[in-house]
Design a protein around this motif. Structure first.
Motif, PDB file in Angstrom:
ATOM      1  N   SER A   1      31.142  21.963 -23.616  1.00  0.00           N
ATOM      2  CA  SER A   1      30.605  20.685 -23.162  1.00  0.00           C
ATOM      3  C   SER A   1      31.696  19.807 -22.550  1.00  0.00           C
ATOM      4  O   SER A   1      32.766  19.632 -23.112  1.00  0.00           O
TER       5      SER A   1
ATOM      6  N   ARG B   1      33.831  33.741 -21.637  1.00  0.00           N
ATOM      7  CA  ARG B   1      33.732  32.799 -22.755  1.00  0.00           C
ATOM      8  C   ARG B   1      32.386  32.067 -22.713  1.00  0.00           C
ATOM      9  O   ARG B   1      31.665  32.107 -21.719  1.00  0.00           O
ATOM     10  N   GLY B   2      32.078  31.397 -23.818  1.00  0.00           N
ATOM     11  CA  GLY B   2      30.877  30.579 -23.829  1.00  0.00           C
ATOM     12  C   GLY B   2      31.118  29.237 -23.166  1.00  0.00           C
ATOM     13  O   GLY B   2      32.249  28.795 -23.034  1.00  0.00           O
ATOM     14  N   PRO B   3      30.045  28.559 -22.741  1.00  0.00           N
ATOM     15  CA  PRO B   3      30.197  27.233 -22.119  1.00  0.00           C
ATOM     16  C   PRO B   3      30.760  26.213 -23.100  1.00  0.00           C
ATOM     17  O   PRO B   3      30.494  26.282 -24.298  1.00  0.00           O
TER      18      PRO B   3
ATOM     19  N   ILE C   1      27.994  14.299 -21.580  1.00  0.00           N
ATOM     20  CA  ILE C   1      26.545  14.114 -21.779  1.00  0.00           C
ATOM     21  C   ILE C   1      26.226  12.677 -21.405  1.00  0.00           C
ATOM     22  O   ILE C   1      26.890  11.750 -21.896  1.00  0.00           O
TER      23      ILE C   1
ATOM     24  N   GLN D   1      32.338  26.869 -18.080  1.00  0.00           N
ATOM     25  CA  GLN D   1      32.349  28.201 -18.667  1.00  0.00           C
ATOM     26  C   GLN D   1      33.428  29.054 -18.015  1.00  0.00           C
ATOM     27  O   GLN D   1      33.312  29.442 -16.856  1.00  0.00           O
TER      28      GLN D   1
ATOM     29  N   ASN E   1      18.526  13.371 -20.887  1.00  0.00           N
ATOM     30  CA  ASN E   1      19.961  13.313 -20.642  1.00  0.00           C
ATOM     31  C   ASN E   1      20.411  14.463 -19.746  1.00  0.00           C
ATOM     32  O   ASN E   1      19.685  15.433 -19.551  1.00  0.00           O
TER      33      ASN E   1
ATOM     34  N   TYR F   1      28.642  21.480 -18.408  1.00  0.00           N
ATOM     35  CA  TYR F   1      29.402  22.430 -19.195  1.00  0.00           C
ATOM     36  C   TYR F   1      30.353  23.199 -18.287  1.00  0.00           C
ATOM     37  O   TYR F   1      30.044  23.446 -17.119  1.00  0.00           O
TER      38      TYR F   1
ATOM     39  N   LYS G   1      30.583   8.954 -16.697  1.00  0.00           N
ATOM     40  CA  LYS G   1      31.290   9.291 -17.935  1.00  0.00           C
ATOM     41  C   LYS G   1      32.456  10.193 -17.576  1.00  0.00           C
ATOM     42  O   LYS G   1      32.300  11.118 -16.760  1.00  0.00           O
TER      43      LYS G   1
ATOM     44  N   PHE H   1      18.530  24.616 -17.390  1.00  0.00           N
ATOM     45  CA  PHE H   1      19.866  24.964 -16.923  1.00  0.00           C
ATOM     46  C   PHE H   1      19.894  25.246 -15.429  1.00  0.00           C
ATOM     47  O   PHE H   1      19.013  25.934 -14.901  1.00  0.00           O
TER      48      PHE H   1
ATOM     49  N   ARG I   1      23.756  16.980 -18.850  1.00  0.00           N
ATOM     50  CA  ARG I   1      24.995  17.518 -19.419  1.00  0.00           C
ATOM     51  C   ARG I   1      25.713  18.384 -18.397  1.00  0.00           C
ATOM     52  O   ARG I   1      25.079  19.060 -17.584  1.00  0.00           O
TER      53      ARG I   1
ATOM     54  N   LEU J   1      15.845  22.090 -22.811  1.00  0.00           N
ATOM     55  CA  LEU J   1      16.989  22.072 -21.906  1.00  0.00           C
ATOM     56  C   LEU J   1      16.685  22.938 -20.698  1.00  0.00           C
ATOM     57  O   LEU J   1      16.161  24.045 -20.842  1.00  0.00           O
TER      58      LEU J   1
ATOM     59  N   ILE K   1      28.202  24.293 -15.198  1.00  0.00           N
ATOM     60  CA  ILE K   1      26.758  24.369 -15.371  1.00  0.00           C
ATOM     61  C   ILE K   1      26.199  22.988 -15.666  1.00  0.00           C
ATOM     62  O   ILE K   1      26.697  22.281 -16.555  1.00  0.00           O
TER      63      ILE K   1
END
Lengths: 113, 115
Positions: free
Chosen positions: A46, A42-44, A49, A38, A32, A36, A57, A103, A34, A101, A89
């Motif tokens: 979602s 801050r954190g990423p 997916i 960010q 798959n 993200y 999508k 990246f 994905r 995964l 990302i």
């Protein structure tokens, strides 16, 4: 070698304009893809997916597309807003039991008024 | 539902010291993974824990270690710190049973600076 490449590295657009970010992957066997977002400091988070059987999508003004044959994905942002300024990302997952995964290094988008 | 919580937010250490970072996952999430993020390399996978067992490990030296407790909280430890360990360390949790499409829920990270 499994890897994910994103382009452009950075992008500046005017508020209200559309833009498209690109992602090419060589992950195999592919599971798959994905995207993200960010924000700075801050954190990423979602966005979407997609499995290999899905072509598109959407999540609000964000629409991701996937072409599993050419191993390419894109993220289209419609009617950009200042809050869209962030790094985006791309992440590809393989089908091994470990669900590894891979990246990309991200596209830094800046939306200016 | 509370999100993923990482503590502390910022850390400054000197070379040779060790550091422990903490991560509390979303309630009900049993999988916790750790990542190192640097400007040039992007996100690099460190390790993943599930039900207190390390399930997967990235390509990092043995100075990087982690563990997971029975309540799913996780810690990672870096010993003998080097300047190159300066980075944002991100923790992510995911919900079991949703297979390979489990979205990762990231915390806001711990910014480690090694001087």
């Amino acid at each position: 070698k499994n890897q994910v490449e994103q382009s452009p590295q950075s992008l500046i657009i005017l508020e209200g304009k559309n833009c498209t970010l690109q992602c090419n992957y060589t992950v195999s066997p592919f599971s798959n893809l994905r995207w993200y977002k960010q924000d700075t400091g801050r954190g990423p988070v979602s966005l979407t997916i997609m499995t290999f059987s899905e072509n598109t999508k959407s999540n609000g003004r964000y629409t991701a597309t996937l072409d599993a044959d050419t191993k390419q994905s894109s993220l289209h942002i419609t009617a950009s807003q200042l809050s869209d300024s962030a790094s985006y990302i791309c992440v590809a997952s393989d089908q091994t039991g470990a669900n590894n995964l891979f990246f990309g290094t991200g596209t830094r988008l800046t939306v200016i008024p | 539902k509370a999100g993923v919580t990482q503590t502390p937010r910022y850390l400054i250490k000197t070379r040779g010291q060790q550091v422990t970072l903490s991560c509390s996952p979303i309630s009900g999430h049993r999988s916790v993974s750790w990542y190192q993020q640097t400007p040039g390399q992007g996100l690099q996978f460190l390790f993943e824990y599930f039900s207190e067992t390390q399930r997967n490990k990235g390509n990092f030296p043995g100075r990087f270690s982690g563990r997971q407790f029975s309540n799913s909280r996780s810690e990672m430890n870096v010993s003998t710190l080097e300047l190159g360990d300066s980075a944002l360390y991100l923790c992510a949790s995911s919900q079991p049973g949703t297979g390979s499409k489990s979205p990762l829920h990231f915390g806001n990270g711990t910014r480690l600076t090694v001087t």
